[in-house]
Write a protein that holds these residues in place. Structure first.
Motif, PDB file in Angstrom:
ATOM      1  N   LYS A  43      10.777   3.193  16.094  1.00 48.00           N
ATOM      2  CA  LYS A  43      11.723   2.221  16.644  1.00 48.00           C
ATOM      3  C   LYS A  43      12.113   1.103  15.691  1.00 48.00           C
ATOM      4  O   LYS A  43      12.974   0.292  16.023  1.00 48.00           O
ATOM      5  N   ALA A  44      11.500   1.036  14.499  1.00 49.44           N
ATOM      6  CA  ALA A  44      11.778  -0.101  13.624  1.00 49.44           C
ATOM      7  C   ALA A  44      11.580   0.295  12.163  1.00 49.44           C
ATOM      8  O   ALA A  44      10.799   1.204  11.852  1.00 49.44           O
ATOM      9  N   PRO A  45      12.277  -0.395  11.236  1.00 49.45           N
ATOM     10  CA  PRO A  45      12.057  -0.138   9.811  1.00 49.45           C
ATOM     11  C   PRO A  45      10.711  -0.690   9.355  1.00 49.45           C
ATOM     12  O   PRO A  45      10.267  -1.732   9.830  1.00 49.45           O
ATOM     13  N   ARG A  46      10.066   0.025   8.424  1.00 52.45           N
ATOM     14  CA  ARG A  46       8.805  -0.475   7.865  1.00 52.45           C
ATOM     15  C   ARG A  46       9.053  -1.547   6.815  1.00 52.45           C
ATOM     16  O   ARG A  46       8.134  -2.268   6.435  1.00 52.45           O
ATOM     17  N   TRP A  47      10.298  -1.634   6.332  1.00 55.76           N
ATOM     18  CA  TRP A  47      10.609  -2.534   5.223  1.00 55.76           C
ATOM     19  C   TRP A  47      11.137  -3.899   5.679  1.00 55.76           C
ATOM     20  O   TRP A  47      11.580  -4.694   4.852  1.00 55.76           O
ATOM     21  N   ALA A  98      14.816  -4.353  -2.539  1.00 57.23           N
ATOM     22  CA  ALA A  98      15.342  -3.135  -3.169  1.00 57.23           C
ATOM     23  C   ALA A  98      15.574  -2.041  -2.131  1.00 57.23           C
ATOM     24  O   ALA A  98      14.648  -1.650  -1.407  1.00 57.23           O
ATOM     25  N   THR A  99      16.806  -1.538  -2.042  1.00 58.95           N
ATOM     26  CA  THR A  99      17.113  -0.501  -1.049  1.00 58.95           C
ATOM     27  C   THR A  99      16.426   0.818  -1.381  1.00 58.95           C
ATOM     28  O   THR A  99      16.134   1.609  -0.482  1.00 58.95           O
ATOM     29  N   ALA A 100      16.127   1.071  -2.669  1.00 61.88           N
ATOM     30  CA  ALA A 100      15.387   2.289  -3.029  1.00 61.88           C
ATOM     31  C   ALA A 100      13.989   2.240  -2.421  1.00 61.88           C
ATOM     32  O   ALA A 100      13.469   3.251  -1.918  1.00 61.88           O
ATOM     33  N   GLN A 101      13.366   1.056  -2.451  1.00 61.59           N
ATOM     34  CA  GLN A 101      12.053   0.903  -1.826  1.00 61.59           C
ATOM     35  C   GLN A 101      12.167   0.996  -0.307  1.00 61.59           C
ATOM     36  O   GLN A 101      11.284   1.554   0.354  1.00 61.59           O
ATOM     37  N   GLN A 102      13.249   0.471   0.250  1.00 64.21           N
ATOM     38  CA  GLN A 102      13.458   0.578   1.697  1.00 64.21           C
ATOM     39  C   GLN A 102      13.496   2.044   2.124  1.00 64.21           C
ATOM     40  O   GLN A 102      12.891   2.432   3.129  1.00 64.21           O
ATOM     41  N   ARG A 103      14.211   2.871   1.357  1.00 59.80           N
ATOM     42  CA  ARG A 103      14.310   4.299   1.701  1.00 59.80           C
ATOM     43  C   ARG A 103      12.936   4.955   1.689  1.00 59.80           C
ATOM     44  O   ARG A 103      12.610   5.760   2.570  1.00 59.80           O
ATOM     45  N   ASP A 114      28.929   5.151   5.492  1.00 59.51           N
ATOM     46  CA  ASP A 114      28.513   6.394   6.139  1.00 59.51           C
ATOM     47  C   ASP A 114      27.031   6.359   6.513  1.00 59.51           C
ATOM     48  O   ASP A 114      26.310   7.341   6.386  1.00 59.51           O
ATOM     49  N   GLY A 115      26.582   5.195   6.958  1.00 57.66           N
ATOM     50  CA  GLY A 115      25.210   5.070   7.427  1.00 57.66           C
ATOM     51  C   GLY A 115      24.178   4.886   6.335  1.00 57.66           C
ATOM     52  O   GLY A 115      22.983   4.816   6.627  1.00 57.66           O
ATOM     53  N   GLU A 116      24.597   4.809   5.083  1.00 58.59           N
ATOM     54  CA  GLU A 116      23.661   4.639   3.975  1.00 58.59           C
ATOM     55  C   GLU A 116      23.860   3.276   3.320  1.00 58.59           C
ATOM     56  O   GLU A 116      24.946   2.707   3.361  1.00 58.59           O
ATOM     57  N   ASP A 169       0.824  -1.212   0.000  1.00 59.74           N
ATOM     58  CA  ASP A 169       0.000   0.000   0.000  1.00 59.74           C
ATOM     59  C   ASP A 169       0.858   1.262   0.000  1.00 59.74           C
ATOM     60  O   ASP A 169       0.439   2.304  -0.520  1.00 59.74           O
ATOM     61  N   ALA A 170       2.060   1.169   0.585  1.00 57.20           N
ATOM     62  CA  ALA A 170       2.926   2.347   0.694  1.00 57.20           C
ATOM     63  C   ALA A 170       3.752   2.591  -0.563  1.00 57.20           C
ATOM     64  O   ALA A 170       4.406   3.631  -0.678  1.00 57.20           O
ATOM     65  N   LEU A 171       3.749   1.635  -1.494  1.00 55.20           N
ATOM     66  CA  LEU A 171       4.524   1.760  -2.728  1.00 55.20           C
ATOM     67  C   LEU A 171       3.569   1.827  -3.921  1.00 55.20           C
ATOM     68  O   LEU A 171       2.431   1.348  -3.849  1.00 55.20           O
TER      69      LEU A 171
END
Length: 716
Positions: free
Chosen positions: A326-330, A314-319, A252-254, A103-105
């Protein structure tokens, strides 16, 4: 031929051979050499390096085990927070998460998932760069990358620097060649995140050794791994044979690569151990099948798992999916059902701990749960007994919480309270010394407040002698039991009491306080069961050596509530001596609180606990007694200035001479603060070689940028 090689060439050839065989043994599980053959290669390398110390480098296989950290573990910020995961406990919850992702994509985008086993260990972040954790920047010369730092998860934002221990884990590469970096598509500076586990075979061996030494066995592999990685003795860590599985790549955190699946491939190509049970899947139906196939593997893997982690590939979708608070949605963790069984509660025992806390322990009819026979389970406290409504004689459902720790979940309803059951009566007096129990307002625990209670003294002695405290080898359960006048056969068993609840005493106790340890004589020990001259002399030598432990270890050993290893170290560095700490802690309440809270990371609750401890005359007498017996109770004070007071710094890239740890220490010693991310509030960014996105962000925000020379000039 090897005889025609120069020392430099011979050393490099041996290192390459050893690295190759370490990879085969610890990563691929496909050794080509016997242990004896491997040891022979290592001994040849060590011999050459001893003859040519100028050729020794930090990434040499011979240098995995080094000296312990000089002043304990320092805390450092993560490049990005190490967050926990939301959990799903059934297929319905998992499919609901899948729907939220879709739903978010955009509906036109396909969503692929990567499934990985959820290892039951502890998370680590490993930073690699052209330099090493020992400050050498030789990676810039040959194009290789070297282990710079290893951090625990900590609170998610700040972790502890445990590099000296991480180096001993054979499945962690100390260096990665330019060829492997190129094959994997990795730059010279990057970060690897993964899980440290203690294999079940190593866990069983550890507990055999602990029991042979008279120590209590470790509760489970996860706790044993966590305790191991935080010990201050790298040689002990090396003996435990921890393992590391990599699962994230960052810079660098990405995110470094466009897919999680390609990141796992790159990690494997560059020499890291990646769990083989990984699948890239096209639908949630395939995910459900993977989970169903994974659960039966639990008993055959050789290490603990407690579920499956599912990530959007896909990391683009993760972003775009981003994070909650407190947690990633992906990503989500599907947790396997806890292993459970039904059995009868036959009795309840009450154990007294080091702080006087009385814990009810359920004595159960033995039941097999997940391959382990369970006969004991914690009932936590009186409130938990009331909540469960459990009685002696009830049939109860028992789970291995976290897949390991047994706990009673509920009373089996259709078998509840049969004829003959009886209510659990929580004692009003200590089951060991009969002192009246007390309950502090606002707390759930009942405590024995008698400092001379034999059960408390026993636990205090075991804590005092523990490896991470005063490190007195040979002072385990059986020896402590005898010193307190009990039989060695009882091993300090808290159940070994008379009908009146007093300990079973077979002789006059040799010790009553910690101080009495240091008054023991050879003839005292020779009168004990199974103690000969060699054992007596070894124990006395260990006790004598422990006198030089220093202020931090003594503070930790005293068992002050809320004062763990880190807080003890900070108190020692701040006050410098026990006398000064006691003087400040015993002032009028407000002044004492202000003096104690001036210590970094000490808040009101900890300050109150310290003040309360030193307000007890018996505790002050013990400290004075230990000082008179010759225990070292001083420490080198950490000297700070206010040169950089109020300034915030961000470090990025590899500095030519300073490690990131030493740069951070210099900044903090001058009153500055080091942050892990750049913002408008950042005062300076200190940039070295291969500085990444943090430098770009600093330039876009107009934050001042310094090189190493500029930082040193600012420090004066």
């Amino acid at each position: 031929m090897a005889s025609e090689l120069t020392p430099d060439q011979a050393i490099q050839e041996l290192r390459d051979q050893l690295r190759h065989h370490e990879y085969l043994y610890y990563v691929e599980d496909a050794p080509e050499l016997t242990d004896a053959q491997y040891d022979a290669l290592m001994n040849r390398l060590k011999g050459l390096e001893e003859k040519h110390p100028e050729l020794v480098t930090a990434d040499s296989p011979s240098q995995r085990v080094g000296g312990k950290p000089k002043e304990g573990f320092t805390k450092m910020p993560h490049s990005r927070p190490m967050l926990s995961l939301d959990n799903a406990y059934n297929e319905e919850e998992l499919r609901a998460w899948d729907q939220r992702v879709r739903d978010a994509l955009p509906s036109t985008e396909a969503v692929r998932y990567v499934c990985e086993l959820k290892l039951d260990g502890l998370s680590l972040a490993l930073q690699y760069g052209a330099g090493s954790d020992k400050g050498e920047a030789h990676g810039a010369k040959d194009g290789s990358a070297h282990l710079v730092r290893g951090l625990t998860r900590g609170d998610g934002s700040i972790g502890e620097d445990v590099t000296s221990n991480v180096r001993t884990i054979r499945s962690v590469p100390l260096s990665i060649s330019a060829a492997k970096l190129k094959a994997a598509g990795l730059p010279h500076s990057f970060e690897v995140r993964g899980e440290v586990v203690l294999p079940q075979a190593s866990f069983l061996k550890l507990n055999e050794e602990r029991e042979a030494a008279g120590q209590a066995p470790a509760a489970n592999p996860r706790n044993a791994a966590a305790g191991t990685i935080r010990t201050l003795e790298p040689n002990i860590v090396a003996q435990r044979r921890l393992d590391f599985y990599a699962y994230f790549l960052l810079r660098d955190g990405e995110f470094l690569l466009p897919q999680q699946s390609t990141a796992l491939d790159a990690l494997k190509t560059s020499g890291f151990r990646v769990n083989k049970y990984v699948r890239a899947l096209k639908s949630i139906d395939e995910v459900v099948k993977f989970i169903a196939d994974a659960e039966p593997l639990r008993d055959s893997l050789g290490y603990e798992i407690d579920g499956v982690v599912i990530k959007v590939d896909a990391t683009a979708q993760q972003r775009r999916l981003g994070f909650t608070g407190k947690a990633p949605r992906w990503a989500i963790a599907y947790k396997f059902a806890a292993r459970a069984g039904i059995t009868k509660l036959e009795d309840v025992l009450f154990q007294v701990g080091r702080t006087g806390k009385v814990t009810p322990v359920a004595a159960l009819a033995p039941v097999l749960i997940g391959g382990t026979t369970v006969s004991r389970a914690t009932l936590h406290n009186a409130d938990e007994i009331a909540r469960l409504g459990v009685r002696i004689g009830d049939f109860v459902q028992v789970e291995r919480g976290g897949d390991v720790i047994p706990k009673i979940v509920e009373v089996v309803e259709d078998k509840a309270h049969p004829r003959g059951t009886k209510e659990i009566a929580f004692p009003k007096s200590c089951p060991v010394c009969t002192s009246e129990l007390q309950r502090i307002e606002g707390e759930v625990d009942w405590r024995c407040v008698n400092n001379s209670c034999p059960a408390r003294v026993r636990e205090e002695l075991l804590h005092w002698s523990a490896r991470g405290v005063m490190n007195i080898e040979g002072l385990g359960d059986a020896m402590v039991a005898q010193l307190l006048g009990q039989s060695a056969e009882l091993g300090g068993d808290p159940e070994a009491v008379t009908e009146e609840g007093a300990p079973v005493v077979v002789r006059k106790p040799l010790i009553h306080t910690i101080g009495d340890l240091y008054r023991l004589k050879r003839e005292d020990l020779l009168g004990l069961e199974r103690v000969g001259e060699k054992t007596a002399d070894a124990l006395l030598e260990q006790i004598k050596r422990s006198k030089d432990g220093g202020l931090a270890r003594v503070l930790l050993g005293l068992g002050i509530r809320f004062v763990g290893e880190r807080t003890a170290q900070l108190l020692a560095e701040h006050f410098g001596s026990m006398d000064e700490l006691m003087t400040e802690a015993t002032q009028e309440a407000v002044q004492a609180s202000e003096a104690l809270e001036a210590v970094n990371e000490v808040g009101p609750k900890v300050a109150q606990a310290i003040a309360e401890f030193f307000a007890v005359e018996k505790n002050k007498d013990l400290v004075k007694d230990l000082a008179a017996l010759g225990l070292e109770m001083t420490a080198e004070k950490r000297v700070t200035t206010s040169t950089l007071e109020g300034l915030t710094f961000v470090l990025t890239g590899t500095l030519p001479n300073l490690t990131r740890e030493s740069a951070k220490e210099k900044i903090e010693s001058a009153g500055g603060r080091v942050s892990g991310s750049v913002s408008k509030k950042t005062s300076y960014v200190v940039a070295g070689e291969e500085a990444g996105s943090k430098l770009d962000k600093a330039n876009s925000l107009g934050v001042k940028v310094l090189d190493e020379a500029g930082l040193l000039e600012l420090l004066g």
